[in-house]
Write a protein that holds these residues in place. Structure first.
Motif, PDB file in Angstrom:
ATOM      1  N   UNK A  23       0.703  -1.195   0.129  1.00 58.15           N
ATOM      2  CA  UNK A  23       0.030   0.001   0.050  1.00 58.15           C
ATOM      3  C   UNK A  23       0.931   1.371   0.081  1.00 58.15           C
ATOM      4  N   UNK A  24       2.019   1.351   0.704  1.00 59.49           N
ATOM      5  CA  UNK A  24       2.863   2.413   0.852  1.00 59.49           C
ATOM      6  C   UNK A  24       3.719   2.558  -0.525  1.00 59.49           C
ATOM      7  N   UNK A  25       4.140   1.462  -1.033  1.00 52.98           N
ATOM      8  CA  UNK A  25       4.600   1.569  -2.346  1.00 52.98           C
ATOM      9  C   UNK A  25       3.908   2.221  -3.332  1.00 52.98           C
ATOM     10  N   UNK A  26       2.403   1.813  -3.413  1.00 55.80           N
ATOM     11  CA  UNK A  26       1.693   2.169  -4.418  1.00 55.80           C
ATOM     12  C   UNK A  26       1.246   3.742  -4.288  1.00 55.80           C
ATOM     13  N   UNK A  27       1.146   4.040  -3.131  1.00 56.22           N
ATOM     14  CA  UNK A  27       1.003   5.334  -2.488  1.00 56.22           C
ATOM     15  C   UNK A  27       2.156   6.303  -3.051  1.00 56.22           C
ATOM     16  N   UNK A  28       3.216   5.855  -2.921  1.00 52.10           N
ATOM     17  CA  UNK A  28       4.578   6.663  -3.288  1.00 52.10           C
ATOM     18  C   UNK A  28       4.655   6.751  -4.675  1.00 52.10           C
ATOM     19  N   UNK A  29       4.222   5.664  -5.565  1.00 55.24           N
ATOM     20  CA  UNK A  29       4.339   5.732  -6.826  1.00 55.24           C
ATOM     21  C   UNK A  29       3.481   6.738  -7.683  1.00 55.24           C
ATOM     22  N   UNK A  30       2.153   6.516  -6.870  1.00 58.27           N
ATOM     23  CA  UNK A  30       1.397   7.793  -7.362  1.00 58.27           C
ATOM     24  C   UNK A  30       1.591   9.200  -6.939  1.00 58.27           C
ATOM     25  N   UNK A  31       2.557   9.361  -5.590  1.00 60.52           N
ATOM     26  CA  UNK A  31       2.809  10.750  -5.250  1.00 60.52           C
ATOM     27  C   UNK A  31       3.877  11.304  -6.292  1.00 60.52           C
ATOM     28  N   UNK A  32       4.763  10.345  -6.799  1.00 59.27           N
ATOM     29  CA  UNK A  32       5.802  10.496  -7.690  1.00 59.27           C
ATOM     30  C   UNK A  32       5.265  11.042  -9.031  1.00 59.27           C
ATOM     31  N   UNK A  33       4.115  10.520  -9.430  1.00 54.45           N
ATOM     32  CA  UNK A  33       3.507  10.759 -10.662  1.00 54.45           C
ATOM     33  C   UNK A  33       2.666  12.080 -10.535  1.00 54.45           C
ATOM     34  N   UNK A  34       2.577  12.656  -9.269  1.00 57.83           N
ATOM     35  CA  UNK A  34       1.683  13.718  -8.986  1.00 57.83           C
ATOM     36  C   UNK A  34       0.351  13.479  -9.003  1.00 57.83           C
ATOM     37  N   UNK A  35      -0.222  12.253  -8.876  1.00 60.65           N
ATOM     38  CA  UNK A  35      -1.467  11.983  -8.782  1.00 60.65           C
ATOM     39  C   UNK A  35      -1.886  11.937  -7.428  1.00 60.65           C
ATOM     40  N   UNK A  36      -3.052  12.680  -7.192  1.00 63.09           N
ATOM     41  CA  UNK A  36      -3.503  12.465  -5.577  1.00 63.09           C
ATOM     42  C   UNK A  36      -4.671  11.690  -5.779  1.00 63.09           C
ATOM     43  N   UNK A  37      -4.981  10.665  -4.738  1.00 65.49           N
ATOM     44  CA  UNK A  37      -5.886   9.771  -4.800  1.00 65.49           C
ATOM     45  C   UNK A  37      -6.197   9.560  -3.133  1.00 65.49           C
ATOM     46  N   UNK A  38      -7.352   9.868  -2.618  1.00 70.75           N
ATOM     47  CA  UNK A  38      -7.409  10.009  -1.085  1.00 70.75           C
ATOM     48  C   UNK A  38      -7.715   8.479  -0.929  1.00 70.75           C
ATOM     49  N   UNK A  39      -8.381   7.556  -1.810  1.00 71.41           N
ATOM     50  CA  UNK A  39      -8.630   6.118  -1.506  1.00 71.41           C
ATOM     51  C   UNK A  39      -7.398   5.615  -1.282  1.00 71.41           C
ATOM     52  N   UNK A  40      -6.268   5.777  -2.156  1.00 74.38           N
ATOM     53  CA  UNK A  40      -4.927   5.210  -1.872  1.00 74.38           C
ATOM     54  C   UNK A  40      -4.420   5.690  -0.331  1.00 74.38           C
ATOM     55  N   UNK A  41      -4.593   6.883  -0.068  1.00 75.66           N
ATOM     56  CA  UNK A  41      -4.067   7.425   1.425  1.00 75.66           C
ATOM     57  C   UNK A  41      -4.947   6.718   2.306  1.00 75.66           C
ATOM     58  N   UNK A  42      -6.079   6.624   2.351  1.00 78.06           N
ATOM     59  CA  UNK A  42      -6.955   5.807   3.063  1.00 78.06           C
ATOM     60  C   UNK A  42      -6.480   4.222   3.448  1.00 78.06           C
ATOM     61  N   UNK A  43      -6.346   3.615   2.296  1.00 75.67           N
ATOM     62  CA  UNK A  43      -5.920   2.377   2.327  1.00 75.67           C
ATOM     63  C   UNK A  43      -4.603   2.157   2.931  1.00 75.67           C
ATOM     64  N   UNK A  44      -3.531   3.116   2.532  1.00 78.13           N
ATOM     65  CA  UNK A  44      -2.221   2.996   3.184  1.00 78.13           C
ATOM     66  C   UNK A  44      -2.326   3.100   4.728  1.00 78.13           C
ATOM     67  N   UNK A  45      -3.364   4.233   5.160  1.00 79.54           N
ATOM     68  CA  UNK A  45      -3.595   4.420   6.380  1.00 79.54           C
ATOM     69  C   UNK A  45      -4.140   3.235   7.358  1.00 79.54           C
TER      70      UNK A  45
END
Length: 82
Positions: A23-45
């Motif tokens: 979940x953290x790797x997916x969140x980091x990869x999306x942050x690097x692409x400048x994509x903001x997705x709150x569901x990814x952040x919630x999932x990681x949390x």
């Protein structure tokens, strides 16, 4: 019988670590692409919260084991002294 239970719990614990890591790797990869997705952040949390519970369980188990080892050591020393 207990060893099977412990090994099963170890698999569950390792899966929690793996899930949180993914979940953290997916969140980091999306942050690097400048994509903001709150569901990814919630999932990681959520995965991190599950991992925290697993770590707390492990800590409690280790503390219990440590207390038992101390009691056993005291008993053995008492046996040797008498």
């Amino acid at each position: 019988m207990n060893s099977k239970k412990v090994s099963c719990e170890e698999v569950i614990k390792s899966n929690e670590f793996t899930s949180a890591d993914a979940a953290l790797k997916l969140l980091i990869s999306h942050k690097m692409k400048k994509n903001s997705d709150s569901t990814l952040e919630e999932n990681a949390q959520n995965e991190l919260q599950k991992l925290e519970v697993c770590i707390q369980d492990l800590e409690e188990g280790i503390e219990s084991l440590y207390r038992r080892l101390i009691k056993t050591r005291v008993s053995l020393l008492n046996i040797l002294n008498h």
